[in-house]
Design a protein around this motif. Sequence first.
Motif, PDB file in Angstrom:
ATOM      1  N   VAL A  28       0.827  -1.199   0.000  1.00 48.99           N
ATOM      2  CA  VAL A  28       0.000   0.000   0.000  1.00 48.99           C
ATOM      3  C   VAL A  28       0.863   1.251   0.000  1.00 48.99           C
ATOM      4  CG1 VAL A  28      -1.718   1.307   1.333  1.00 48.99           C
ATOM      5  CG2 VAL A  28      -1.909  -1.178   1.149  1.00 48.99           C
ATOM      6  N   THR A  29       1.996   1.204   0.669  1.00 49.68           N
ATOM      7  CA  THR A  29       2.874   2.376   0.741  1.00 49.68           C
ATOM      8  C   THR A  29       3.424   2.782  -0.627  1.00 49.68           C
ATOM      9  OG1 THR A  29       4.753   0.931   1.261  1.00 49.68           O
ATOM     10  CG2 THR A  29       3.542   1.882   3.124  1.00 49.68           C
ATOM     11  N   SER A  30       3.533   1.819  -1.541  1.00 50.52           N
ATOM     12  CA  SER A  30       4.024   2.153  -2.881  1.00 50.52           C
ATOM     13  C   SER A  30       3.012   2.959  -3.680  1.00 50.52           C
ATOM     14  CB  SER A  30       4.385   0.869  -3.642  1.00 50.52           C
ATOM     15  OG  SER A  30       3.227   0.061  -3.856  1.00 50.52           O
ATOM     16  N   PHE A  31       1.764   3.019  -3.189  1.00 55.86           N
ATOM     17  CA  PHE A  31       0.733   3.802  -3.854  1.00 55.86           C
ATOM     18  C   PHE A  31       0.536   5.172  -3.200  1.00 55.86           C
ATOM     19  CE2 PHE A  31      -0.151  -0.205  -5.709  1.00 55.86           C
ATOM     20  CZ  PHE A  31      -0.913   0.009  -6.847  1.00 55.86           C
ATOM     21  N   ILE A  32       1.423   5.528  -2.298  1.00 57.64           N
ATOM     22  CA  ILE A  32       1.337   6.815  -1.627  1.00 57.64           C
ATOM     23  C   ILE A  32       2.453   7.714  -2.134  1.00 57.64           C
ATOM     24  CG2 ILE A  32       1.409   8.038   0.576  1.00 57.64           C
ATOM     25  CD1 ILE A  32       0.368   5.510   1.910  1.00 57.64           C
ATOM     26  N   ASN A  33       2.068   8.821  -2.744  1.00 57.80           N
ATOM     27  CA  ASN A  33       3.034   9.791  -3.245  1.00 57.80           C
ATOM     28  C   ASN A  33       2.449  11.182  -3.064  1.00 57.80           C
ATOM     29  OD1 ASN A  33       4.132  11.506  -5.764  1.00 57.80           O
ATOM     30  ND2 ASN A  33       5.677  10.001  -5.173  1.00 57.80           N
ATOM     31  N   VAL A  34       3.046  11.960  -2.175  1.00 61.16           N
ATOM     32  CA  VAL A  34       2.475  13.263  -1.800  1.00 61.16           C
ATOM     33  C   VAL A  34       2.374  14.223  -2.992  1.00 61.16           C
ATOM     34  CG1 VAL A  34       2.762  15.299  -0.337  1.00 61.16           C
ATOM     35  CG2 VAL A  34       3.197  13.018   0.593  1.00 61.16           C
ATOM     36  N   PRO A  35       3.399  14.386  -3.828  1.00 57.48           N
ATOM     37  CA  PRO A  35       3.259  15.296  -4.977  1.00 57.48           C
ATOM     38  C   PRO A  35       2.118  14.895  -5.915  1.00 57.48           C
ATOM     39  CG  PRO A  35       5.561  14.787  -4.598  1.00 57.48           C
ATOM     40  CD  PRO A  35       4.791  13.871  -3.718  1.00 57.48           C
ATOM     41  N   SER A  36       1.944  13.586  -6.110  1.00 57.75           N
ATOM     42  CA  SER A  36       0.865  13.127  -6.983  1.00 57.75           C
ATOM     43  C   SER A  36      -0.503  13.466  -6.382  1.00 57.75           C
ATOM     44  CB  SER A  36       0.970  11.611  -7.185  1.00 57.75           C
ATOM     45  OG  SER A  36       2.171  11.268  -7.836  1.00 57.75           O
ATOM     46  N   ILE A  37      -0.641  13.285  -5.073  1.00 59.82           N
ATOM     47  CA  ILE A  37      -1.891  13.629  -4.398  1.00 59.82           C
ATOM     48  C   ILE A  37      -2.158  15.116  -4.505  1.00 59.82           C
ATOM     49  CG2 ILE A  37      -3.049  13.713  -2.156  1.00 59.82           C
ATOM     50  CD1 ILE A  37      -1.549  11.155  -1.404  1.00 59.82           C
ATOM     51  N   ALA A  38      -1.103  15.923  -4.306  1.00 55.86           N
ATOM     52  CA  ALA A  38      -1.259  17.378  -4.350  1.00 55.86           C
ATOM     53  C   ALA A  38      -1.720  17.849  -5.727  1.00 55.86           C
ATOM     54  CB  ALA A  38       0.062  18.044  -3.967  1.00 55.86           C
ATOM     55  N   ILE A  39      -1.106  17.305  -6.778  1.00 56.01           N
ATOM     56  CA  ILE A  39      -1.469  17.713  -8.134  1.00 56.01           C
ATOM     57  C   ILE A  39      -2.916  17.341  -8.438  1.00 56.01           C
ATOM     58  CG2 ILE A  39      -1.066  17.279 -10.586  1.00 56.01           C
ATOM     59  CD1 ILE A  39       1.898  16.951  -9.934  1.00 56.01           C
ATOM     60  N   THR A  40      -3.299  16.125  -8.081  1.00 51.78           N
ATOM     61  CA  THR A  40      -4.637  15.642  -8.423  1.00 51.78           C
ATOM     62  C   THR A  40      -5.721  16.331  -7.608  1.00 51.78           C
ATOM     63  OG1 THR A  40      -3.662  13.477  -8.895  1.00 51.78           O
ATOM     64  CG2 THR A  40      -6.054  13.594  -8.742  1.00 51.78           C
ATOM     65  N   VAL A  41      -5.547  16.366  -6.290  1.00 52.32           N
ATOM     66  CA  VAL A  41      -6.589  16.904  -5.413  1.00 52.32           C
ATOM     67  C   VAL A  41      -6.647  18.421  -5.487  1.00 52.32           C
ATOM     68  CG1 VAL A  41      -7.421  17.079  -3.038  1.00 52.32           C
ATOM     69  CG2 VAL A  41      -6.445  14.926  -3.862  1.00 52.32           C
ATOM     70  N   PHE A  42      -5.514  19.074  -5.182  1.00 53.53           N
ATOM     71  CA  PHE A  42      -5.525  20.533  -5.099  1.00 53.53           C
ATOM     72  C   PHE A  42      -5.559  21.193  -6.473  1.00 53.53           C
ATOM     73  CE2 PHE A  42      -3.515  19.132  -1.114  1.00 53.53           C
ATOM     74  CZ  PHE A  42      -4.420  19.691  -0.223  1.00 53.53           C
ATOM     75  N   GLY A  43      -4.962  20.522  -7.471  1.00 56.35           N
ATOM     76  CA  GLY A  43      -5.038  21.080  -8.822  1.00 56.35           C
ATOM     77  C   GLY A  43      -6.461  21.077  -9.350  1.00 56.35           C
ATOM     78  N   GLY A 158      -5.056  14.077 -13.095  1.00 56.98           N
ATOM     79  CA  GLY A 158      -4.274  12.863 -12.912  1.00 56.98           C
ATOM     80  C   GLY A 158      -3.389  12.600 -14.118  1.00 56.98           C
ATOM     81  N   MET A 159      -3.951  12.769 -15.303  1.00 54.07           N
ATOM     82  CA  MET A 159      -3.167  12.595 -16.523  1.00 54.07           C
ATOM     83  C   MET A 159      -2.080  13.665 -16.643  1.00 54.07           C
ATOM     84  SD  MET A 159      -2.544  10.821 -19.152  1.00 54.07           S
ATOM     85  CE  MET A 159      -3.951   9.722 -19.140  1.00 54.07           C
ATOM     86  N   LEU A 160      -2.425  14.896 -16.218  1.00 53.28           N
ATOM     87  CA  LEU A 160      -1.434  15.979 -16.247  1.00 53.28           C
ATOM     88  C   LEU A 160      -0.251  15.643 -15.346  1.00 53.28           C
ATOM     89  CD1 LEU A 160      -0.651  18.862 -17.105  1.00 53.28           C
ATOM     90  CD2 LEU A 160      -1.969  19.716 -15.150  1.00 53.28           C
ATOM     91  N   GLY A 161      -0.553  15.102 -14.143  1.00 50.01           N
ATOM     92  CA  GLY A 161       0.536  14.703 -13.250  1.00 50.01           C
ATOM     93  C   GLY A 161       1.385  13.595 -13.839  1.00 50.01           C
ATOM     94  N   THR A 162       0.745  12.673 -14.533  1.00 48.17           N
ATOM     95  CA  THR A 162       1.486  11.591 -15.184  1.00 48.17           C
ATOM     96  C   THR A 162       2.422  12.138 -16.251  1.00 48.17           C
ATOM     97  OG1 THR A 162      -0.251   9.964 -14.767  1.00 48.17           O
ATOM     98  CG2 THR A 162       1.250   9.511 -16.590  1.00 48.17           C
ATOM     99  N   LEU A 163       1.941  13.091 -17.032  1.00 49.36           N
ATOM    100  CA  LEU A 163       2.788  13.698 -18.071  1.00 49.36           C
ATOM    101  C   LEU A 163       3.975  14.427 -17.454  1.00 49.36           C
ATOM    102  CD1 LEU A 163       0.044  15.078 -20.479  1.00 49.36           C
ATOM    103  CD2 LEU A 163       1.519  13.091 -20.823  1.00 49.36           C
ATOM    104  N   ILE A 164       3.730  15.133 -16.348  1.00 49.13           N
ATOM    105  CA  ILE A 164       4.831  15.825 -15.663  1.00 49.13           C
ATOM    106  C   ILE A 164       5.871  14.814 -15.194  1.00 49.13           C
ATOM    107  CG2 ILE A 164       5.440  17.173 -13.606  1.00 49.13           C
ATOM    108  CD1 ILE A 164       2.725  18.549 -13.863  1.00 49.13           C
ATOM    109  N   GLY A 165       5.379  13.709 -14.609  1.00 50.27           N
ATOM    110  CA  GLY A 165       6.303  12.680 -14.137  1.00 50.27           C
ATOM    111  C   GLY A 165       7.102  12.058 -15.269  1.00 50.27           C
ATOM    112  N   LEU A 166       6.442  11.800 -16.398  1.00 53.19           N
ATOM    113  CA  LEU A 166       7.142  11.203 -17.538  1.00 53.19           C
ATOM    114  C   LEU A 166       8.176  12.151 -18.128  1.00 53.19           C
ATOM    115  CD1 LEU A 166       4.207   9.390 -19.386  1.00 53.19           C
ATOM    116  CD2 LEU A 166       6.093   8.335 -18.104  1.00 53.19           C
TER     117      LEU A 166
END
Length: 267
Positions: A28-43, A158-166
Amino acid sequence: MKKSYTTVLALAFGFILIFWAISIDGSVTSFINVPSIAITVFGSFAAVVISFPFDKIKNAPIVLKNLVTKNDNNKQELVETIVSLSRLSRSQGLLALDAEIEGIENTFLAESMKMVVDGMDADNIREILETKIDNMEDRHYIGQEIFLKWGELAPGFGMLGTLIGLINLLGSLTDPSTIGGGMAVALLTTFYGSLLANLIFLPIAQNLKTRTEAEVNTNEMIMEGALAIQAGKNPRVIEQKLESYLEGGRLKEKPEATVASEEREYV
């Protein structure tokens, strides 16, 4: 009336099911990433704030609270209450209803009966109650639209965060062996966006829509009952008319002797 916690229980079950699926073959911990949560929720929330006036946005917590704690009206109990009031009105007059109003839990019914007791004209009563129903529907509509829009925006962010990560991954790629881990982190925002949209925001929007339709139908039933009492109609006629609003069947049938007695009394 009773409070329904089905929404909370269903939401908890959904998260438990997802955590269970994750923990079978992974962590479960591998599915926790604070920057990803921030982009998706707050964005996505920022985009929602841009989409609606802030005075509408600030009412969202109240909408969520009502979703969990607001009493569910039992329409059959309301029909029985209205019929009981009509019997009292026919036997003792409209003014006798004044003493019963304080004991009515349903606010809309209590307000309707106050207008009847005050001797307002039937057209005015209908106009006022229809306006109240329309205003209630408009307030609920804003809540529906906010969560519907949030549900539409979350997967996009969510897709925007994925593109940033890639982009960050490929821009700093020196060791091909790190691609797997980097891709997993990049895809987390897509996971968060899909999770928020399909388990939280869109179901809440649909729940609010369904509750609004049910409340409008209930209030229309109350309005027709109040107007029938104001017109002095036979309680049996009122009961049969209001039964058409019930989804779960008819009220308990009274013995034939009781029905005949009532009809003789009120004719």
